[in-house]
Design a protein around this motif. Structure first.
Motif, PDB file in Angstrom:
ATOM      1  N   ASN A   1      58.950  51.515  62.096  1.00 33.91           N
ATOM      2  CA  ASN A   1      59.941  52.099  62.995  1.00 33.91           C
ATOM      3  C   ASN A   1      59.420  52.227  64.417  1.00 33.91           C
ATOM      4  N   ASP A   2      58.132  52.481  64.538  1.00 35.72           N
ATOM      5  CA  ASP A   2      57.585  52.606  65.879  1.00 35.72           C
ATOM      6  C   ASP A   2      56.355  51.721  66.015  1.00 35.72           C
ATOM      7  N   ALA A   3      55.796  51.745  67.195  1.00 40.93           N
ATOM      8  CA  ALA A   3      54.711  50.819  67.473  1.00 40.93           C
ATOM      9  C   ALA A   3      53.370  51.285  66.917  1.00 40.93           C
ATOM     10  N   GLU A   4      53.330  52.523  66.425  1.00 34.61           N
ATOM     11  CA  GLU A   4      52.081  53.081  65.937  1.00 34.61           C
ATOM     12  C   GLU A   4      51.509  52.262  64.769  1.00 34.61           C
ATOM     13  N   THR A   5      50.193  52.167  64.707  1.00 37.62           N
ATOM     14  CA  THR A   5      49.579  51.507  63.557  1.00 37.62           C
ATOM     15  C   THR A   5      49.577  52.490  62.393  1.00 37.62           C
ATOM     16  N   PRO A   6      49.936  52.014  61.204  1.00 40.79           N
ATOM     17  CA  PRO A   6      49.850  52.935  60.060  1.00 40.79           C
ATOM     18  C   PRO A   6      48.389  53.330  59.825  1.00 40.79           C
ATOM     19  N   LEU A   7      48.184  54.573  59.368  1.00 43.01           N
ATOM     20  CA  LEU A   7      46.831  55.016  59.090  1.00 43.01           C
ATOM     21  C   LEU A   7      46.298  54.303  57.859  1.00 43.01           C
ATOM     22  N   LEU A   8      47.113  54.284  56.817  1.00 44.13           N
ATOM     23  CA  LEU A   8      46.722  53.552  55.611  1.00 44.13           C
ATOM     24  C   LEU A   8      47.875  52.655  55.215  1.00 44.13           C
ATOM     25  N   GLU A   9      47.549  51.420  54.975  1.00 49.48           N
ATOM     26  CA  GLU A   9      48.584  50.512  54.518  1.00 49.48           C
ATOM     27  C   GLU A   9      48.054  49.730  53.325  1.00 49.48           C
TER      28      GLU A   9
ATOM     29  N   LEU B   1      42.591  55.907  44.618  1.00 43.64           N
ATOM     30  CA  LEU B   1      41.131  55.895  44.646  1.00 43.64           C
ATOM     31  C   LEU B   1      40.574  54.564  45.143  1.00 43.64           C
ATOM     32  N   SER B   2      41.360  53.489  44.994  1.00 43.78           N
ATOM     33  CA  SER B   2      40.870  52.193  45.461  1.00 43.78           C
ATOM     34  C   SER B   2      40.673  52.225  46.976  1.00 43.78           C
ATOM     35  N   ALA B   3      41.405  53.122  47.654  1.00 40.64           N
ATOM     36  CA  ALA B   3      41.298  53.174  49.114  1.00 40.64           C
ATOM     37  C   ALA B   3      39.935  53.662  49.585  1.00 40.64           C
ATOM     38  N   ILE B   4      39.218  54.450  48.740  1.00 45.01           N
ATOM     39  CA  ILE B   4      37.864  54.832  49.150  1.00 45.01           C
ATOM     40  C   ILE B   4      36.826  54.265  48.195  1.00 45.01           C
TER      41      ILE B   4
ATOM     42  N   SER C   1      41.992  43.014  42.558  1.00 50.34           N
ATOM     43  CA  SER C   1      42.099  41.583  42.255  1.00 50.34           C
ATOM     44  C   SER C   1      43.136  40.898  43.135  1.00 50.34           C
ATOM     45  N   GLY C   2      43.713  41.634  44.067  1.00 52.00           N
ATOM     46  CA  GLY C   2      44.666  40.984  44.962  1.00 52.00           C
ATOM     47  C   GLY C   2      45.196  41.970  45.975  1.00 52.00           C
ATOM     48  N   GLY C   3      45.753  41.446  47.047  1.00 56.08           N
ATOM     49  CA  GLY C   3      46.354  42.310  48.058  1.00 56.08           C
ATOM     50  C   GLY C   3      45.352  42.832  49.055  1.00 56.08           C
ATOM     51  N   GLN C   4      45.813  43.778  49.876  1.00 55.38           N
ATOM     52  CA  GLN C   4      45.004  44.260  50.985  1.00 55.38           C
ATOM     53  C   GLN C   4      45.114  45.766  51.111  1.00 55.38           C
ATOM     54  N   ILE C   5      44.016  46.376  51.533  1.00 53.08           N
ATOM     55  CA  ILE C   5      44.043  47.786  51.907  1.00 53.08           C
ATOM     56  C   ILE C   5      43.615  47.854  53.369  1.00 53.08           C
ATOM     57  N   LEU C   6      44.508  48.351  54.224  1.00 52.01           N
ATOM     58  CA  LEU C   6      44.173  48.459  55.641  1.00 52.01           C
ATOM     59  C   LEU C   6      44.061  49.921  56.017  1.00 52.01           C
ATOM     60  N   PHE C   7      42.920  50.302  56.598  1.00 49.99           N
ATOM     61  CA  PHE C   7      42.784  51.665  57.100  1.00 49.99           C
ATOM     62  C   PHE C   7      42.713  51.608  58.613  1.00 49.99           C
ATOM     63  N   ASP C   8      43.721  52.166  59.253  1.00 48.93           N
ATOM     64  CA  ASP C   8      43.791  52.150  60.714  1.00 48.93           C
ATOM     65  C   ASP C   8      43.656  50.725  61.251  1.00 48.93           C
ATOM     66  N   GLY C   9      44.322  49.814  60.585  1.00 53.83           N
ATOM     67  CA  GLY C   9      44.308  48.429  61.008  1.00 53.83           C
ATOM     68  C   GLY C   9      43.135  47.601  60.536  1.00 53.83           C
ATOM     69  N   GLU C  10      42.110  48.278  59.972  1.00 55.09           N
ATOM     70  CA  GLU C  10      40.918  47.547  59.532  1.00 55.09           C
ATOM     71  C   GLU C  10      41.041  47.209  58.045  1.00 55.09           C
ATOM     72  N   ASP C  11      40.782  45.952  57.714  1.00 50.94           N
ATOM     73  CA  ASP C  11      40.870  45.553  56.307  1.00 50.94           C
ATOM     74  C   ASP C  11      39.645  46.061  55.553  1.00 50.94           C
ATOM     75  N   ILE C  12      39.849  47.001  54.646  1.00 52.84           N
ATOM     76  CA  ILE C  12      38.705  47.545  53.903  1.00 52.84           C
ATOM     77  C   ILE C  12      38.762  47.169  52.427  1.00 52.84           C
ATOM     78  N   THR C  13      39.590  46.164  52.120  1.00 53.70           N
ATOM     79  CA  THR C  13      39.744  45.767  50.721  1.00 53.70           C
ATOM     80  C   THR C  13      38.404  45.425  50.088  1.00 53.70           C
TER      81      THR C  13
END
Lengths: 308, 566
Positions: free
Chosen positions: B11-19, B65-68, B78-90
């Motif tokens: 909705n806005d230009a802000e980067t999601p914190l966790l995606e 829990l996969s996020a940390i 085994s697939g997909g992406q975890i982005l924290f503040d725009g950084e891929d931490i998968t």
């Protein structure tokens, strides 16, 4: 903690009296007359016999004898052996040897046991773990005397790395081989105990929380897994310390170590009741003190114990 | 990267914190790989609270829990992406994840009893969090006390010197919240942070967590099984079912207008949102056909037909204190109530209120210190031998934990047959027939009888426990937290089953629970207990409409989401 230690110390008193009473009663109730044994079964003049009985207080009732025995024990007046030596002197000569042996064996168990156990526990199911498990099983399955003789032959005789038997003074370096034999069996138990304990605690919720806090892997293992896992291991090591201090009859026999185990064994064979009673009484004290140390360590490691 | 961003609805230009995008998580088990999570999507904006709702095994905790990087050792992304503040931490390095933990992403775990290390002082456990994230300065001791005080721990400086076992459950959870927020993370993962606590404590803790995260501007990922709670606390709700996100959107919208069939079922059966007593299907149809509610009332006999009469019941336990001194502890203090035949009496209270002690005395498993319990006019404590044996046939328990209350060594057939055998009812042939009937009554296939408890799910086991309780045609069933351990949908099924059985067999229930939402659904009368005493009693409608005691009021307010749909 101080209160706990004090209360735990008070508990030693009834244990001490109970155990010594039992020991003394058993010797008292052993069939055979020590005076008759002294004369080698030959008839003795009644006056001489009466004098000897009076000298050793054998004409007194049981409670008086027990009281005298306690008094002698406290004043370290432990009587004489058949050859006329002071029992206290004999024990004073043998005990440092056993203590050296026990300390070395315990150190081997504790250091290598915990080290291998931790690595195996952290790498459960991997090659190191399986190897250590199989090896420890073999060590547990083989009796001490087989292990002792094999090592004596291989290391002592064939390779010549160590003296196959220990000399009279029994210095530290000569005791290494017997200490390894003595420590090996318990080492296997310590490894298994540590491994199980570590791999259980690794999955504990508080370990996950500790990881989530941002701690390094090393800190999680040392501070959060290790301390909690050592509690059962300490209990085992403490009980083992008591047993080791009591002398190892088989191992001391194989390597001819002039320790308490050897002394006790020979005294029992000769029927030297003064020596037997003195050694066993001291062993009781050592065992009780070893257990006290374990309990204090236990309470130090686990704060929940202190308030029970 | 640009393509991805354009494709993401924002909705806005802000980067999601966790995606989380298309996340798949696989567990390697001895039976081959299991896909625990598939195609999970989730977006959390800075400062926002998002709840993942689902039953146990839905993959909600695994996703969070996969996020940390806290997946169990046999689990992997085994697939997909975890982005924290725009950084891929998968697949970020161990070092990077450790940097993020505590500092950027904090966690408050589920069970306060098992999540603090029992051998270290609370202060130590807070301090090492600060230290690990480089925030422990020279005055770290004061900082520890500050952090603990913020989390609502009274007398924090002194409390920091205590060990976890000296804390109550609520205090431990406050300490865990202090740890989770100590380093001012931008995201807090709260995994069922209060489900192990009493309802009133639950509310205090959640309120406090709310205030703190709002003040600090922390985003919260709340994991819960309770849709009511999620809707009350979160702006957005993500519903997970069998490893997949089935629905997500603004909380109230999902609650009022659920699209996916699973969400619809969840909304309909959430006990915290229900406002009426359960009736069986049969009586519901009767109601609509005859439009005469009087007919459908449970078979309530004459006013004074009390199957259970409890008067002035008191139980005193001796507690061993220091130096052999013992102190008296009054677990139950002068409790009186009556239960009418064919109705349900609920005893409600928090842990430590003495409600389970009452149940144990009613089962004659404990002897009262004073007072008595009459069952069908006979004092239970006076029963001996044959009479007691007969009493045991007529009164049956169902306990909380279906994992613990069934003997793992007996198969289902022997479990249900055992009471029949002990009471010498029928021969082996008629007993088998009876077991089949009972299994049918609790809607389990007859083939179940050859299986063992460990092969069944929690809900199925509780059905077996009910079948076992019914085997002897009892008059009274005492349910001690019988549905507390079950997932919401299963809970609803079991409660429906109990309501139907009551109608068909004229059973009387004594229902012990801490959950007022459940009381609403099952009970005719309620007795509220606090610290061993009865503080209030009456019919369910009276109590819910007009609680006269502040304690009852607190309990009612503590039901999450109660006001959302009203």
């Amino acid at each position: 903690m101080v209160m706990f230690a004090f209360r735990r110390f008070l508990q030693l008193i009834p244990v001490f009296f109970g155990a010594t009473l039992l020991v003394y009663f058993l010797v008292f109730a052993t069939p055979g007359d020590p005076i008759a044994a002294l004369s080698g079964g030959k008839p003795m003049a009644p006056a001489v016999e009466a004098a000897l009985r009076a000298q050793y207080n054998l004409d007194q009732p049981f409670w008086i004898q027990y009281g005298l025995y306690l008094k002698n024990l406290v004043t370290l007046n432990l009587g004489q052996t058949f050859s006329g030596q002071e029992v206290s002197a004999v024990i004073a000569r043998a005990y440092p040897v056993t203590a050296r042996l026990a300390i070395m064996a315990l150190a081997i168990e504790a250091i290598f046991g915990v080290l291998f156990g931790v690595i195996a526990g952290l790498r459960k199911g991997k090659l190191f773990d399986s190897t250590v498990l199989v090896a420890s099983l073999v060590v547990i399955a083989v009796p001490t005397f087989v292990l002792g003789f094999v090592l004596q032959l291989v290391v002592g005789v064939k390779l010549g790395w160590a003296r196959p038997t220990v000399s009279g003074a029994a210095p530290w370096n000569e005791l290494i081989l017997p200490a390894v034999v003595l420590g090996l069996v318990s080492l296997a138990y310590v490894i298994r105990l540590t491994r199980t304990s570590i791999s259980e605690n690794m999955n504990a919720d508080y370990v996950r929380t500790a990881t989530a806090k941002g701690l390094s892997r090393r800190r999680v293992v040392v501070v959060h897994i290790l301390r909690n896992s050592l509690i059962p291991v300490i209990t085992f090591l403490g009980a083992d310390l008591g047993a080791l201090m009591g002398g190892a009859i088989v191992t001391e026999g194989i390597f001819n170590v002039p320790g308490v185990g050897n002394l006790l064994y020979k005294a029992i064979l000769k029927g030297e009741s003064a020596t037997v009673v003195a050694v066993v009484s001291i062993l009781v004290i050592v065992f009780v003190v070893a257990n006290l140390i374990v309990d204090l360590l236990y309470a130090w490691l686990d704060p929940r114990i202190r308030y029970v | 990267m640009n393509v991805n961003e354009r494709n993401t609805p924002m909705n806005d230009a802000e980067t999601p914190l966790l995606e989380i995008r298309d996340l798949a998580i696989t567990f390697d088990t001895s039976n081959g790989p299991v896909n625990a999570v598939r195609n999970a999507h989730l977006t959390i904006m800075p400062g926002e609270t998002v709840a993942i709702v689902g039953e146990s095994g839905s993959g909600k905790s695994t996703t969070a829990l996969s996020a940390i990087g806290l997946l169990p050792s046999n689990g992997r992304v085994s697939g997909g992406q975890i982005l924290f503040d725009g950084e891929d931490i998968t697949h970020a390095s161990e070092k990077r994840i450790i940097e993020l933990r505590g500092n950027s992403i904090g966690m408050v775990p589920q069970d306060p009893m098992s999540n603090l290390n029992p051998v270290w002082k609370i202060g130590f456990q807070v301090k090492e969090t600060l230290k690990a994230n480089g925030l422990a300065g020279a005055n770290s001791k004061d900082r520890v006390a500050e952090v603990l005080a913020e989390a609502g721990l009274p007398d924090a400086a002194a409390r920091a010197k205590q060990y976890p076992h000296e804390f109550s459950g609520g205090m431990r959870q406050r300490a865990l919240i202090a740890i989770g927020l100590a380093c001012r993370p931008r995201l807090l993962i709260a995994d069922e942070p209060t489900s192990a606590l009493d309802v009133t404590v639950q509310r205090q803790i959640l309120d406090h967590l709310d205030t703190m995260t709002t003040e600090l501007g922390t985003a919260v990922l709340l994991i819960t099984h309770d849709l009511g709670l999620a809707a009350e606390r979160a702006e957005k709700v993500v519903v997970m079912y069998k490893g997949q996100v089935v629905e997500s959107g603004p909380a109230l919208e999902i609650l009022r207008n659920p699209q996916h069939p699973y969400t619809q079922r969840l909304v309909n059966s959430a006990p915290s949102l229900s406002s009426r007593r359960l009736q069986s299907e049969k009586s519901k149809t009767a109601e609509t056909q005859l439009t005469k509610p009087a007919v459908v009332a449970a078979p309530v006999a004459t006013a004074d037909d009390h199957i259970v009469q409890v008067s002035n019941l008191t139980k005193v336990f001796k507690i061993r204190g220091a130096l052999g001194k013992s102190t008296d502890f009054k677990a139950v203090d002068d409790v009186s109530f009556d239960v009418k035949r064919g109705t349900t009496m609920a005893i409600v209270g928090e842990s430590g209120s003495g409600k389970s002690t009452v149940a144990q005395m009613a089962l004659s498993l404990l002897t009262p210190t004073e007072g008595n319990i009459k069952f069908d006019g006979v004092d239970v404590t006076s029963l001996r031998g044959k009479a007691l044996f007969d009493f045991r046939r007529r009164v049956q328990p169902i306990f909380q934990d279906p994992y613990g209350s069934l003997d793992p060594m007996l198969n289902i057939y022997r479990t249900i047959e055992e009471p029949l055998k002990i009471h010498k009812i029928g021969d082996s042939k008629s007993r088998e027939k009876k077991v089949r009937e009972l299994l049918d009554q609790v809607s389990m296939p007859a083939a179940t009888m050859h299986r063992y408890p460990n092969e069944l799910s929690g809900g199925q086991r509780q059905r077996i426990a009910i079948a076992r309780a019914l085997a002897l045609n009892p008059d009274l069933i005492i349910c001690d937290e019988a549905v507390s351990a079950l997932d919401v949908l299963v809970q609803a099924q079991v409660l429906n089953l109990l309501a139907e059985l009551q109608e068909d067999l004229g059973l009387t229930y004594l229902f012990i629970t801490h959950d007022l939402a459940v009381v609403r659904q099952i009970a005719d009368n309620v007795t509220v207990m606090q610290k061993g005493r009865v503080v209030e009693s009456g019919t369910t409608d009276e109590i819910f409409a007009n609680p006269s005691q502040s304690y009852t009021q607190d309990l009612l307010n503590a039901i999450p989401g109660a006001t959302l749909l009203a």
